[in-house]
Write an enzyme that holds these catalytic residues in place. Structure first.
Site, PDB file in Angstrom:
ATOM      1  N   GLU A   8      13.423  31.773 -27.117  1.00 46.50           N
ATOM      2  CA  GLU A   8      12.830  33.113 -27.034  1.00 46.50           C
ATOM      3  C   GLU A   8      13.861  34.207 -26.822  1.00 46.50           C
ATOM      4  O   GLU A   8      13.722  35.309 -27.315  1.00 46.50           O
ATOM      5  CB  GLU A   8      11.822  33.220 -25.877  1.00 46.50           C
ATOM      6  CG  GLU A   8      10.925  32.048 -25.680  1.00 46.50           C
ATOM      7  CD  GLU A   8      11.444  31.132 -24.607  1.00 46.50           C
ATOM      8  OE1 GLU A   8      12.580  30.663 -24.760  1.00 46.50           O
ATOM      9  OE2 GLU A   8      10.723  30.863 -23.638  1.00 46.50           O
ATOM     10  N   ASP A  82      10.557  27.997 -23.324  1.00 50.00           N
ATOM     11  CA  ASP A  82      10.449  27.585 -21.921  1.00 50.00           C
ATOM     12  C   ASP A  82       9.348  26.549 -21.721  1.00 50.00           C
ATOM     13  O   ASP A  82       8.330  26.557 -22.422  1.00 50.00           O
ATOM     14  CB  ASP A  82      10.152  28.794 -21.029  1.00 50.00           C
ATOM     15  CG  ASP A  82      11.334  29.744 -20.938  1.00 50.00           C
ATOM     16  OD1 ASP A  82      12.462  29.312 -21.215  1.00 50.00           O
ATOM     17  OD2 ASP A  82      11.112  30.923 -20.607  1.00 50.00           O
ATOM     18  N   ASP A  84       6.665  25.955 -20.010  1.00 48.19           N
ATOM     19  CA  ASP A  84       5.422  26.307 -19.326  1.00 48.19           C
ATOM     20  C   ASP A  84       4.408  26.644 -20.411  1.00 48.19           C
ATOM     21  O   ASP A  84       4.713  26.564 -21.605  1.00 48.19           O
ATOM     22  CB  ASP A  84       5.623  27.451 -18.324  1.00 48.19           C
ATOM     23  CG  ASP A  84       6.201  28.709 -18.972  1.00 48.19           C
ATOM     24  OD1 ASP A  84       6.218  28.791 -20.225  1.00 48.19           O
ATOM     25  OD2 ASP A  84       6.637  29.606 -18.246  1.00 48.19           O
ATOM     26  N   GLU A  86       3.147  29.438 -21.356  1.00 54.91           N
ATOM     27  CA  GLU A  86       3.564  30.587 -22.161  1.00 54.91           C
ATOM     28  C   GLU A  86       4.586  30.153 -23.202  1.00 54.91           C
ATOM     29  O   GLU A  86       4.500  30.509 -24.376  1.00 54.91           O
ATOM     30  CB  GLU A  86       4.156  31.668 -21.244  1.00 54.91           C
ATOM     31  CG  GLU A  86       4.300  33.024 -21.900  1.00 54.91           C
ATOM     32  CD  GLU A  86       3.001  33.798 -21.943  1.00 54.91           C
ATOM     33  OE1 GLU A  86       2.981  34.839 -22.607  1.00 54.91           O
ATOM     34  OE2 GLU A  86       2.009  33.360 -21.340  1.00 54.91           O
ATOM     35  N   TYR A 297      14.551  26.677 -13.960  1.00 56.35           N
ATOM     36  CA  TYR A 297      13.535  27.618 -14.423  1.00 56.35           C
ATOM     37  C   TYR A 297      12.822  28.262 -13.242  1.00 56.35           C
ATOM     38  O   TYR A 297      12.430  27.583 -12.292  1.00 56.35           O
ATOM     39  CB  TYR A 297      12.527  26.898 -15.314  1.00 56.35           C
ATOM     40  CG  TYR A 297      11.611  27.825 -16.063  1.00 56.35           C
ATOM     41  CD1 TYR A 297      12.114  28.887 -16.811  1.00 56.35           C
ATOM     42  CD2 TYR A 297      10.232  27.647 -16.022  1.00 56.35           C
ATOM     43  CE1 TYR A 297      11.276  29.734 -17.503  1.00 56.35           C
ATOM     44  CE2 TYR A 297       9.379  28.491 -16.719  1.00 56.35           C
ATOM     45  CZ  TYR A 297       9.913  29.530 -17.456  1.00 56.35           C
ATOM     46  OH  TYR A 297       9.073  30.376 -18.137  1.00 56.35           O
ATOM     47  N   ARG A 299       9.965  30.214 -13.103  1.00 56.39           N
ATOM     48  CA  ARG A 299       8.504  30.375 -13.030  1.00 56.39           C
ATOM     49  C   ARG A 299       7.894  29.006 -12.777  1.00 56.39           C
ATOM     50  O   ARG A 299       7.632  28.250 -13.714  1.00 56.39           O
ATOM     51  CB  ARG A 299       7.970  31.007 -14.316  1.00 56.39           C
ATOM     52  CG  ARG A 299       8.423  32.456 -14.494  1.00 56.39           C
ATOM     53  CD  ARG A 299       7.812  33.104 -15.725  1.00 56.39           C
ATOM     54  NE  ARG A 299       8.303  34.461 -15.857  1.00 56.39           N
ATOM     55  CZ  ARG A 299       9.385  34.811 -16.543  1.00 56.39           C
ATOM     56  NH1 ARG A 299      10.085  33.872 -17.168  1.00 56.39           N
ATOM     57  NH2 ARG A 299       9.786  36.063 -16.621  1.00 56.39           N
ATOM     58  N   HIS A 344       7.255  19.964 -13.231  1.00 56.74           N
ATOM     59  CA  HIS A 344       8.339  20.939 -13.191  1.00 56.74           C
ATOM     60  C   HIS A 344       9.160  20.744 -11.914  1.00 56.74           C
ATOM     61  O   HIS A 344       8.834  19.938 -11.055  1.00 56.74           O
ATOM     62  CB  HIS A 344       7.777  22.357 -13.249  1.00 56.74           C
ATOM     63  CG  HIS A 344       7.119  22.670 -14.555  1.00 56.74           C
ATOM     64  ND1 HIS A 344       6.481  23.851 -14.794  1.00 56.74           N
ATOM     65  CD2 HIS A 344       6.998  21.946 -15.696  1.00 56.74           C
ATOM     66  CE1 HIS A 344       5.991  23.856 -16.027  1.00 56.74           C
ATOM     67  NE2 HIS A 344       6.294  22.707 -16.579  1.00 56.74           N
TER      68      HIS A 344
END
Length: 694
Positions: A8, A82, A84, A86, A297, A299, A344
Site C-alpha cells: 500500500e 498489511d 488486518d 483493511e 505492525y 494496529r 497477530h
C-alpha cells in the site's frame, strides 16, 4: 524470473525492495484503489442482497494502469498489504482492479518489515482471506448506510452539515453523557483531620470515638471542630507497626489502545500523531543495519509475542542487567478483548540490539521518543517484578487513631529499564507503645469534585472497554468528531458542542441503537464472526438495514424540526453563502449557512446587531520577516503564538514573543525573541535563528 510485489505504501515498498534482488519489483497502490463512490450511495439493495458499486478513484487510475502493466510482464504477482482486515480488503480490490482472481493470487503477510520476515513470507504465501474481506466489506457498507441515510435526516432536522455514524455517534454519546454528569453534579462537603507527628510524619485520622473514619464520614464542620478540640488535649503512643512486602508486576507490551494512551500521558502525543509516527517506524527507517522496519505492525489488539522475540529480549536482559533481572521463565500475556486477533503480535521492536541509545544517532526526535517508549515497555515486560515494602504506623490516643503510610523499594526489577522508579516514602523507625508528639493537627474542609472530562487517551480506553470500534478506528473517530465540530479539545479535555447535545438527544429518542454502546459492540462482534466464517455478511447487513431504514422513513415524517436559524439577508464575507442568526449555549451569534465547509462566525450584541470581533493589536517596532506586515499576538488550542497580521495571505508564525533587541548577524537586523534553552536564557532571532546569550 520476474516477480511483482504490491503493497500500500511507497515507504513500505522502498524498504522491502532493499531486501530483495533484481528479480523483484515492489510497487505501492497508495492505499485503497477501489471504494464506494463519494458522490452517491453506491449500494444496490435487491431482495435482501447488497451489491456495492466499487469504483477506481480518478486519482488512482494512473497507478492501477501501472500495476496492470507490470503484472502482465511478471511471472508471479504477490499481494503484500498489511495483515488486518483493511489490508486484506485492499489486497482483494487490487486483485480485482488488475484482473486477477482474488481467491488464487498469492498473498504474503508479515508482522514486521525485516529481511527475515520478508524472505519467510515469500517462501510461505497463502491466499487472500475472503472471510476477512467480507467482514471489512460489511463494516464499510454499514458505515455508508448510516452515513448516507441518517446524516441527511439530521441535517434537515437540526442544521446543515451535521452527520451521524455507527461508531462516531456512540462515541460522541460517551462524551456528551460525561458532560451531563458534570453539569448535574452537586458538590458534597466533607472534612478530614490531618496530623503531623514528631514534626515530620504525615498521618490521617482513621478512627474516632470507636467509629471508623473514611473519606465521607465527617460531613459537617462542627463535628470536625469537636474532634480537633478533643484530640488536641490528648497524648499519643504508637499503637501498631506493620511491614508487608508486595510485588509490582510488569505491564504487557503495547497494543494499539495502550500505546495511544501511554504516548498521550508520557510524551504528549495525540492518538493521530502516535499512529503516524508508529507507521514510519513500522514501514522503515535508517538504522545501523540499513533501512528496515524497527517495530512490528502497530494496529493490533493482541498481546502475543513471537518466541524468537521473547528469547532475544531475555538474552538482552541477561547481558545488560544480569541474571537477577531475568525471570526463570518467559512471560506471556493475553488480551482481555473478546474479539482480539490473537494470530497477530503485540507492538514490539524488531531488532532488540537497536537500543534507544543506538537509535538516537539515526531517528528523528519524535520517532525516537515513541520508539524508546515501545522498546522499553517490551524489554520491561520480560523482566522480574519490582519488590516494595509497604509500611504503616498507627498512632493512638484515648479517642482516636491516625495512620501514616510509607513504602520502600527493595528491588527495582523492571523499573531498571526505565532508569527511574517511584520515590520512596520512608517512615522512621519507631517502637510499639512509644510516646510520640502531636506536632500539628488540622481540620480540613473538602468538597467532592465532578468527574473529569475525557481526554483523547481516556476516551480510547473507554471505547476499548465497551468494545466500540477496533484498533484502526480509535484515532480516526476522534479526528472525525473534532473536524465536524462536535467536540473541541482544550487543555487535553474533550468538550462537546451545542450540536453534539442536539444530535445525541435526537438519536437517543429516535435511533437508540445508533448511540447504544452495547448495540455497537454487538455489531463489532458480528463482524468478528464474519471474519471467522461463522456468520453470513449479507444477513448481518440485512438484519441491521431493514429496521434501520424503517426508522429513517418514520423520522422523516415525525421528527420535528429543531432548526432555529433565522436568515439575516446578508452574505458571508468568506464564501458568499447566506448568513444565519443561530442560538448556542452562550447566546445568539451569526454563522455561515455553509457550515461546516465554512466556519465563519460573528458576535452580536444584546440588540441583535453584529459587532466586530476583537482585532489583535500590532506589536510596536516589529515587522513580519516574510512580507513586512505587522506582527500580532494570537491564541490557539496549543497556547499563545505570534503571527503575521496579513494572515491568511502571509502564514508566518513564531511561538516566541519578539523583543526590541535586534539581531546582529550580517545582513539580518530582525528582532530577537527571549527563550529558555537547556535551563539558560538566550536570545534567538525569529528570522535567521541566530542565538546569543541573554
Amino acid at each position: 524470473m520476474k516477480n511483482l510485489i504490491i503493497v500500500e505504501s511507497p515507504t513500505k515498498a522502498r524498504t522491502i525492495e532493499n531486501f530483495l534482488g533484481k528479480e523483484y519489483t515492489v510497487i505501492a497502490s497508495k492505499g485503497h484503489i477501489r471504494d464506494l463512490p463519494k458522490s452517491s450511495f453506491g449500494i444496490k439493495v435487491e431482495e435482501q442482497i447488497f451489491i456495492p458499486e466499487y469504483r477506481v478513484s480518478r486519482d488512482h487510475s494512473k497507478i492501477v494502469k501501472e500495476i496492470k502493466d507490470l503484472a502482465k510482464k511478471s511471472d508471479r504477482v504477490f499481494i503484500a498489504t498489511d495483515e488486518d482486515r483493511e489490508g486484506e480488503a485492499i489486497g482483494y480490490h487490487i486483485a480485482m482492479a488488475i484482473g486477477e482472481d482474488p481467491a488464487e493470487i498469492p498473498r504474503i503477510v508479515f508482522h514486521e518489515i525485516t529481511k527475515k520476515a520478508i524472505d519467510y513470507s515469500l517462501e510461505n504465501p497463502r491466499n487472500i482471506d475472503l472471510d476477512s474481506v467480507n467482514a471489512q466489506q460489511a463494516r464499510r457498507l454499514l458505515d455508508r448506510i448510516v452515513g448516507y441515510r441518517l446524516s441527511p435526516l439530521i441535517a434537515s432536522k437540526i442544521q446543515k452539515g451535521l452527520s451521524a455514524g455507527r461508531v462516531q455517534s456512540s462515541s460522541l454519546k460517551i462524551v456528551v453523557d460525561r458532560e451531563r454528569e458534570i453539569k448535574a453534579f452537586i458538590p458534597v462537603e466533607y472534612w478530614s483531620l490531618d496530623a503531623l507527628f514528631e514534626k515530620s510524619i504525615e498521618s490521617i485520622m482513621v478512627e474516632f470515638e470507636g467509629e471508623k473514619i473514611d473519606k465521607m464520614t465527617i460531613s459537617a464542620g462542627d463535628r470536625a471542630k469537636y474532634a480537633k478540640e478533643k484530640i488536641d488535649k490528648e497524648s499519643f503512643v504508637v499503637g501498631a507497626l506493620e511491614k508487608k512486602q508486595r510485588k509490582t508486576s510488569t505491564n504487557p507490551p503495547f497494543m494499539t489502545s495502550t500505546l495511544q494512551q501511554t504516548a498521550s500521558s508520557v510524551i504528549g502525543f495525540g492518538p493521530r500523531k502516535t499512529m503516524m509516527v508508529a507507521q514510519t517506524l513500522y514501514e522503515g527507517v535508517k538504522t545501523d543495519k540499513g533501512v528496515t522496519g524497527v517495530i512490528t505492525y502497530m494496529r493490533t489488539d493482541s498481546l502475543n509475542v513471537a518466541a524468537e522475540a521473547i528469547e532475544s529480549a531475555r538474552e538482552h536482559i541477561l547481558s545488560s542487567f544480569g541474571d537477577k533481572y531475568l525471570p526463570s521463565k518467559a512471560k506471556y500475556y493475553k488480551s482481555k478483548s473478546k474479539g482480539a486477533q490473537e494470530a497477530h503480535e503485540a507492538i514490539r521492536p524488531t531488532i532488540i540490539s537497536f537500543t534507544p541509545q543506538i537509535a538516537k544517532g539515526f531517528l528523528k526526535p519524535d520517532d525516537l521518543k515513541l520508539y524508546t517508549l515501545i522498546y522499553n515497555r517490551f524489554v520491561a515486560s520480560q523482566m522480574t517484578d519490582a519488590l516494595f515494602e509497604s509500611q504503616s504506623i498507627i498512632f493512638e490516643s484515648k479517642s482516636s487513631k491516625f495512620k501514616a503510610s510509607g513504602r520502600k523499594l527493595i528491588f527495582d526489577g523492571f523499573y531498571r529499564v526505565f532508569g527511574a522508579s517511584d520515590k520512596d516514602k520512608l517512615l522512621p523507625t519507631l517502637e510499639k507503645n512509644q510516646k510520640v508528639e502531636l506536632s500539628e493537627l488540622k481540620a480540613n474542609q473538602h468538597f467532592t469534585e465532578p468527574p473529569s472530562r475525557y481526554s483523547e487517551a481516556s476516551l480510547i480506553k473507554k471505547m476499548e472497554s465497551l468494545e466500540i470500534g477496533r484498533p484502526s478506528t480509535y484515532a480516526p473517530t476522534i479526528s472525525l468528531l473534532t473536524s465536524r465540530a462536535y467536540i473541541e479539545i482544550e487543555k487535553k479535555q474533550l468538550i462537546p458542542s451545542e450540536n453534539a447535545f442536539k444530535v445525541t438527544e435526537l438519536l437517543e429518542k429516535h435511533f437508540a441503537n445508533i448511540v447504544d454502546s452495547n448495540f455497537t459492540s454487538g455489531l463489532e462482534e458480528s463482524l468478528d464472526e464474519i471474519a471467522e466464517g461463522k456468520k453470513d455478511w449479507q444477513k448481518v447487513l440485512w438484519d441491521f438495514y431493514d429496521p434501520f431504514i424503517k426508522e429513517v422513513d418514520d423520522g422523516k415524517k415525525n421528527i420535528k424540526s429543531q432548526k432555529i436559524a433565522i436568515p439575516t439577508g446578508e452574505k458571508c464575507p468568506k464564501c458568499s453563502e447566506e448568513l444565519l442568526k443561530r442560538k448556542g449555549r452562550y447566546g445568539e451569534f451569526i454563522a455561515c449557512s455553509g457550515f461546516p465547509k465554512c466556519k465563519y462566525t460573528q458576535n452580536i450584541d444584546g440588540e441583535g446587531n453584529m459587532v466586530d470581533k476583537k482585532v489583535p493589536e500590532v506589536l510596536p517596532d516589529v515587522s513580519c520577516p516574510e512580507c513586512g506586515g505587522g506582527i500580532v499576538e494570537r491564541k490557539s488550542r496549543r497556547g499563545k503564538f505570534y503571527g503575521c497580521a496579513n494572515y491568511p495571505k502571509c502564514k508566518f508564525i513564531s511561538t516566541y514573543e519578539p523583543t526590541v533587541k535586534k539581531c546582529e548577524a550580517d545582513g539580518c537586523g530582525y528582532v530577537m525573541a527571549k527563550r529558555l534553552l537547556r535551563k539558560k536564557d538566550i536570545f534567538e532571532c525569529i528570522k535567521c535563528k541566530n542565538r546569543v546569550d541573554a
